[in-house]
Design a protein around this motif. Sequence first.
Motif, PDB file in Angstrom:
ATOM      1  N   GLU A 240       0.832  -1.204   0.000  1.00 21.02           N
ATOM      2  CA  GLU A 240       0.000   0.000   0.000  1.00 21.02           C
ATOM      3  C   GLU A 240       0.865   1.253   0.000  1.00 21.02           C
ATOM      4  OE1 GLU A 240      -3.831   1.883   2.416  1.00 21.02           O
ATOM      5  OE2 GLU A 240      -2.837   0.064   3.118  1.00 21.02           O
ATOM      6  N   VAL A 244       1.176   4.194  -2.939  1.00 21.78           N
ATOM      7  CA  VAL A 244       0.983   5.610  -2.626  1.00 21.78           C
ATOM      8  C   VAL A 244       2.182   6.432  -3.128  1.00 21.78           C
ATOM      9  CG1 VAL A 244       0.851   7.288  -0.741  1.00 21.78           C
ATOM     10  CG2 VAL A 244      -0.547   5.214  -0.672  1.00 21.78           C
ATOM     11  N   ASN A 245       3.381   5.883  -2.985  1.00 25.67           N
ATOM     12  CA  ASN A 245       4.571   6.570  -3.504  1.00 25.67           C
ATOM     13  C   ASN A 245       4.512   6.725  -5.018  1.00 25.67           C
ATOM     14  OD1 ASN A 245       5.670   6.872  -0.979  1.00 25.67           O
ATOM     15  ND2 ASN A 245       7.002   5.079  -1.124  1.00 25.67           N
ATOM     16  N   GLU A 248       2.148   9.491  -5.782  1.00 29.12           N
ATOM     17  CA  GLU A 248       2.748  10.816  -5.525  1.00 29.12           C
ATOM     18  C   GLU A 248       3.748  11.185  -6.618  1.00 29.12           C
ATOM     19  OE1 GLU A 248       4.340  10.276  -1.655  1.00 29.12           O
ATOM     20  OE2 GLU A 248       2.415  10.657  -0.630  1.00 29.12           O
ATOM     21  N   CYS A 260      -6.786   6.650  -5.060  1.00 23.91           N
ATOM     22  CA  CYS A 260      -6.399   5.292  -4.648  1.00 23.91           C
ATOM     23  C   CYS A 260      -7.398   4.736  -3.640  1.00 23.91           C
ATOM     24  CB  CYS A 260      -4.996   5.302  -4.027  1.00 23.91           C
ATOM     25  SG  CYS A 260      -3.689   5.844  -5.149  1.00 23.91           S
TER      26      CYS A 260
END
Length: 370
Positions: A240, A244-245, A248, A260
């Motif tokens: 997860e 998320v990285n 970004e 997301c």
Amino acid sequence: MEGKGDILIVDDTLDNLRLLSAMLAAQGYEVRSVTNGAIALIGMQTQPPDLVLLDINMPGMNGYEVCQRLKSNAQLQEIPVIFISALNEAVDKVKAFSVGGVDFINKPFQLEEVLVRIEHQLKLCRLQLQLQAQNHQLQQTQADLQRSLDHERALNQRIEAMVALEERNRIARDIHDSLGHSLVALNIQMEAALTLWEVDANRARSTLVEAKQLGSEALQAVRHSVSAIRSDPLQGRLLEGAIVNLAEEFNHLTDVMPDCQIDLSQPLSTSINHVVYRIIQEGLTNICKHAEATIVQIQIQTTDMGLSLTLQDNGKGFQLDQTTMGYGLRGMQERSAALGGQLEIFSKPGAGCQITAHFPRENHPPNNGT
């Protein structure tokens, strides 16, 4: 009447033997009677009883000594011993328990008391045997479970090794194909520049600039492919957090923040996590390069059956039957198939693109005919 237990009575008084034997036999017990301790020990060696009624005061070997010898024998020491005696001193009872007795009945005895004490001890023995059997079964089940876990761990390691090998082979093929194409184009540009060098310097220079650009693109493609060979694309992060990285980074490049929706409440294997990460990574790369999207959605859902993934954008889209499968899309399909998953791509010009993938919880490598 079905036998309720095998009881050995040891008493040098014949009247006591007859009375006890008759009472217990009438209640459904199998009864054996002996008049001295030596014979009792021999009989117990031959056929261990379920319980012993043992008189204390006997000639030759008294009840205490019989019990001590019984408890020193590893094959007989679990047999419960109930002492029977006319002695009523506290010191006698203490000694009876200290040598291994489990109960004490005073003479003259009452039938109801004898039956209750006998049945209580036999019930304790039965419960102990059940507990031992359950403990043995639990240990066996634990051993079976450990073997299953070891087998599953070894199988997962083999699967991950096979997936890693297939991944490296795929990347090697892709490097060969894409780099070969780039080098051919680069060679053509260099030949054109040499031809134009004497007659048209400006065109030759322009051709060399294009050749340099082709070389830079080829180098970048090789670097991208080689970096994908890393054994752990997550670099120790949770899936997860890694996604998320990626979102970004995508936002930094495009000013579009992917929406997301990630549910990883039922985690799957490491190999599936790696593939899911690669699919999202390559999908976002393609969107960044080609889609001109303003909305990007990432959905991941885990269930008892496995994992479902959707990556969708509202970009330019493309015609599937007119698109040559490049590094990204072909990589997605190959990675999914390697783990028994299914990947589908839906797109058409002007309607964006949607990528869906489904992975079963129990994954197996594909059958390559070997």
